[in-house]
Design a protein around this motif. Structure first.
Motif, short mmCIF file in Angstrom:
data_model
loop_
_atom_site.label_atom_id
_atom_site.label_comp_id
_atom_site.label_asym_id
_atom_site.label_seq_id
_atom_site.Cartn_x
_atom_site.Cartn_y
_atom_site.Cartn_z
N GLY A 1 0.81 -1.23 0.00
CA GLY A 1 0.00 0.00 0.00
C GLY A 1 0.84 1.27 0.00
O GLY A 1 1.98 1.28 0.46
N THR A 2 0.23 2.34 -0.51
CA THR A 2 0.90 3.64 -0.50
C THR A 2 0.13 4.67 0.31
O THR A 2 0.65 5.74 0.62
CB THR A 2 1.09 4.18 -1.94
N ASP A 3 -1.13 4.36 0.64
CA ASP A 3 -1.94 5.28 1.44
C ASP A 3 -1.73 4.99 2.92
O ASP A 3 -1.88 3.85 3.37
CB ASP A 3 -3.43 5.13 1.10
N LEU A 4 -1.41 6.02 3.68
CA LEU A 4 -1.19 5.87 5.12
C LEU A 4 -2.51 5.75 5.84
O LEU A 4 -3.48 6.46 5.51
CB LEU A 4 -0.40 7.08 5.65
N ARG A 5 -2.56 4.85 6.83
CA ARG A 5 -3.76 4.64 7.64
C ARG A 5 -3.38 4.74 9.11
O ARG A 5 -2.28 4.32 9.48
CB ARG A 5 -4.37 3.27 7.35
N LYS A 6 -4.28 5.25 9.92
CA LYS A 6 -4.02 5.39 11.36
C LYS A 6 -3.90 4.00 11.98
O LYS A 6 -4.71 3.13 11.75
CB LYS A 6 -5.14 6.18 12.02
N SER A 7 -2.84 3.84 12.77
CA SER A 7 -2.56 2.53 13.37
C SER A 7 -3.10 2.44 14.79
O SER A 7 -2.75 3.26 15.63
CB SER A 7 -1.05 2.28 13.39
N PRO A 8 -3.88 1.42 15.09
CA PRO A 8 -4.35 1.23 16.47
C PRO A 8 -3.24 0.64 17.35
O PRO A 8 -3.36 0.67 18.57
CB PRO A 8 -5.52 0.25 16.31
N SER A 9 -2.18 0.12 16.75
CA SER A 9 -1.12 -0.54 17.53
C SER A 9 0.21 0.23 17.49
O SER A 9 1.27 -0.35 17.68
CB SER A 9 -0.92 -1.97 17.04
N LYS A 10 0.14 1.53 17.22
CA LYS A 10 1.32 2.42 17.25
C LYS A 10 2.43 2.01 16.29
O LYS A 10 3.60 2.12 16.59
CB LYS A 10 1.85 2.56 18.67
N GLU A 11 2.02 1.52 15.11
CA GLU A 11 3.00 1.20 14.09
C GLU A 11 3.63 2.49 13.57
O GLU A 11 3.10 3.58 13.75
CB GLU A 11 2.33 0.44 12.94
N ILE A 12 4.77 2.36 12.92
CA ILE A 12 5.48 3.50 12.33
C ILE A 12 5.76 3.12 10.88
O ILE A 12 6.18 2.00 10.60
CB ILE A 12 6.81 3.78 13.05
#
Length: 163
Positions: free
Chosen positions: A141-152
């Motif tokens: 993927g190229t679209d950023l999504r909000k992470s519920p598990s604090k991914e970076i």
């Protein structure tokens, strides 16, 4: 955000290396070093600049133009050199993830390994660090999504191409 550029110029037979830094952490501050010594550190504002377009410094700056008619001190201009193996610059996005894994091996123990491998693949949109596995993973993927598990995540920075 910061903008840092190096300018090399000769004056009186002695090479002068100028470093210009734009610091926006507290207002808009312009810092200039010559041969490692700070020679200017000032906040840019309507009070400190008599140039009517001073507010250009408040926007994102990708390059500085030195017109020959304005710049009579520099022999040439160059950006600070990047390491020779760098082919592009990566932008970091805290608390975000990219969807789907790239094909083949997609787990790496270091960010540099993951970025290197991602750069060689057509199906890699970036790298996502999974704190729950400890791996840097190649993602389609190229679209950023909000992470519920604090991914970076890291993606190639747009509009920044090293020379």
């Amino acid at each position: 955000s910061f903008l840092s550029s190096g300018i090399n110029a000769e004056y009186g037979g002695t090479e002068k290396v100028w470093k210009i830094t734009l610091d926006r952490t507290a207002g808009v501050k312009l810092i200039v070093h010559c041969n490692g010594e700070e020679v200017l550190n000032t906040v840019i504002s309507a009070k400190t600049c008599n140039w009517r377009n001073w507010n250009h410094w408040t926007k994102k700056i990708e390059k500085i133009l030195f017109r020959p008619s304005w710049d009579t001190a520099s022999d040439y201009y160059e950006l600070e050199p990047l390491p020779s193996k760098v082919t592009h610059i990566w932008c970091k996005y805290d608390g975000m993830y990219l969807s789907g894994y790239s094909r083949g091996v997609h787990n790496y123990s270091s960010l540099s390994q993951a970025e290197t491998q991602c750069s060689t693949r057509n199906d890699c949109g970036g790298v996502t660090y999974e704190p729950y596995t400890g791996y840097y993973t190649l993602r389609r993927g190229t679209d950023l999504r909000k992470s519920p598990s604090k991914e970076i995540s890291w993606k190639k920075c747009p509009n920044i191409i090293p020379y």
